[in-house]
Design a protein around this motif. Structure first.
Motif: not given
Length: 409
Positions: A45-61
């Protein structure tokens, strides 16, 4: 800064802010925070400017799987879409890259033919002349010079102007306006004003093409309007998107790629001393992989529950694919933090993946091949005219690059 996320069934966890800052001491590498997220797994998870917490995907596949999944949306008006900067009141008018099929496919098909590989290859001699002429002018001018203004920005601006049917005499306007639109620190109102100015400019040009069509892409869109297949507003938005994307991204890759090679003289020597077009093409792919100038990732929102890396992503949750980490995935690219122009880097995701992958990638590849295959041979003594730590990087941009690149020869 971090905040604490409390999700149902989850223990509290530290959630870092996104976008993340790069380390100025390692300007070619992704932000250190992204490496830290990857250590926790391909989905965090990461947090954006508006407080929302979307998923962060780092893997290529995982990135490729999500980008190809019809259960995720690119529609920025969809609830849960992870906007990385504040949107203006009432939202923004969408171009086709911010739509889903079938509307996305309908509009995209209207501009696919001019970017077909055969048509782009037919442009190569003209692009070669543009590159050679600009190098001639640069060599006859001041030494040192700013490579961005003298070369990196004019090359793609001239090319996209010719392709679209935009007067190059207006380049200062659309270059300056584009800088505002992609500046992450600009206010929502400033970005909206920039979008509106570009849209109004393209709307006027479309009007001119309706009255006096030529042999260019905007004239082709004008014919679609006459046939009732497209509205004038849609055509203007499409033209605005292609004008902005067609010069900003390639200009930054020319300058940043050149700086990367200057800082890796062994790789530069391999390229400069070879007459193998396959090595030039491989250099383009490797620099696209290594640098990845899309700064905020590719943004999506799940429209249904989906499984990503063993985790259920619920409908309405945002997804951010950070391509710079997909392109540095050690499971796909050996020693990924090293530049190696001899590697096969063609599986990179710099142009995205799936139905929304970059329409203009054949043009970008061709332009970069001409530039990387010409500039360093024509000016074999090209060198950086300042210290690396004095180069002004675009840490504030949605598209990464350098504001200036002082070079000498």
């Amino acid at each position: 800064m971090t905040s604490t996320l409390h999700s149902a069934g989850e223990s509290p966890a530290e959630v870092p802010e996104f976008p993340m800052a790069r380390d100025a001491r390692c300007p070619f590498d992704p932000p250190p925070g992204l490496y830290a997220q990857r250590e926790q797994g391909p989905l965090t998870r990461v947090r954006l400017w508006d407080g929302s917490t979307p998923w962060l995907i780092t893997g290529h596949a995982e990135q490729r799987a999500v980008l190809a999944d019809p259960r995720v949306s690119a529609d920025l008006s969809h609830p849960g879409y992870p906007a990385t900067v504040p949107l203006p009141p009432g939202g923004v008018k969408r171009s086709f890259i911010g739509m889903d099929d079938p509307e996305h496919a309908r509009l995209r098909r209207m501009v696919t033919a001019p970017f077909a590989i055969k048509r782009i290859e037919a442009m190569r001699p003209a692009v070669q002349k543009i590159v050679d002429d600009l190098i001639d002018t640069m060599l006859a001018g001041p030494n040192p010079t700013n490579l961005v203004e003298a070369f990196a920005l004019p090359v793609p601006s001239l090319v996209i102007s010719e392709l679209l049917g935009v007067p190059y005499d207006d380049h200062q306007f659309f270059q300056d306006t584009s800088k505002t639109v992609i500046n992450r620190t600009a206010t929502a109102d400033q970005r909206q004003a920039g979008h509106q100015a570009l849209h109004a400019y393209l709307d006027d040009l479309v009007g001119e093409k309706l009255a006096n069509p030529g042999d260019d892409l905007l004239s082709g869109l004008a014919e679609r309007i006459k046939a009732g297949e497209l509205t004038r507003q849609e055509a203007a938005r499409m033209g605005s998107l292609m004008l902005l994307a067609g010069h900003e991204t390639t200009a930054n890759m020319i300058a940043l790629g050149t700086l990367t090679l200057l800082e890796h003289p062994d790789q530069l020597a391999l390229l400069r001393d070879s007459d193998d077009p396959k090595l030039v093409a491989a250099t383009v792919e490797e620099l696209l992989r290594y640098l990845n100038i899309v700064h905020n990732g590719r943004l999506r929102v799940a429209t249904e529950d989906i499984d990503v890396a063993g985790q259920t992503v619920r409908a309405g949750e945002g997804l951010i694919m950070v391509n710079e980490m997909g392109n540095r995935d050690p499971e796909v690219f050996t020693d990924p933090d090293r530049v190696d122009i001899r590697r096969d880097a063609r599986r990179h995701v710099a142009f995205g993946f799936g139905v929304h992958q970059c329409l203009g990638q054949p043009l970008a590849r061709m332009e970069l091949q001409v530039v990387y295959g010409t500039l360093y041979r024509r000016i074999p003594t090209l060198k950086l005219a300042t210290d690396l730590d004095q180069v002004p990087f675009k840490f504030d941009g949605m598209v990464y690059g350098v504001h200036e690149l002082p070079v000498a020869w």
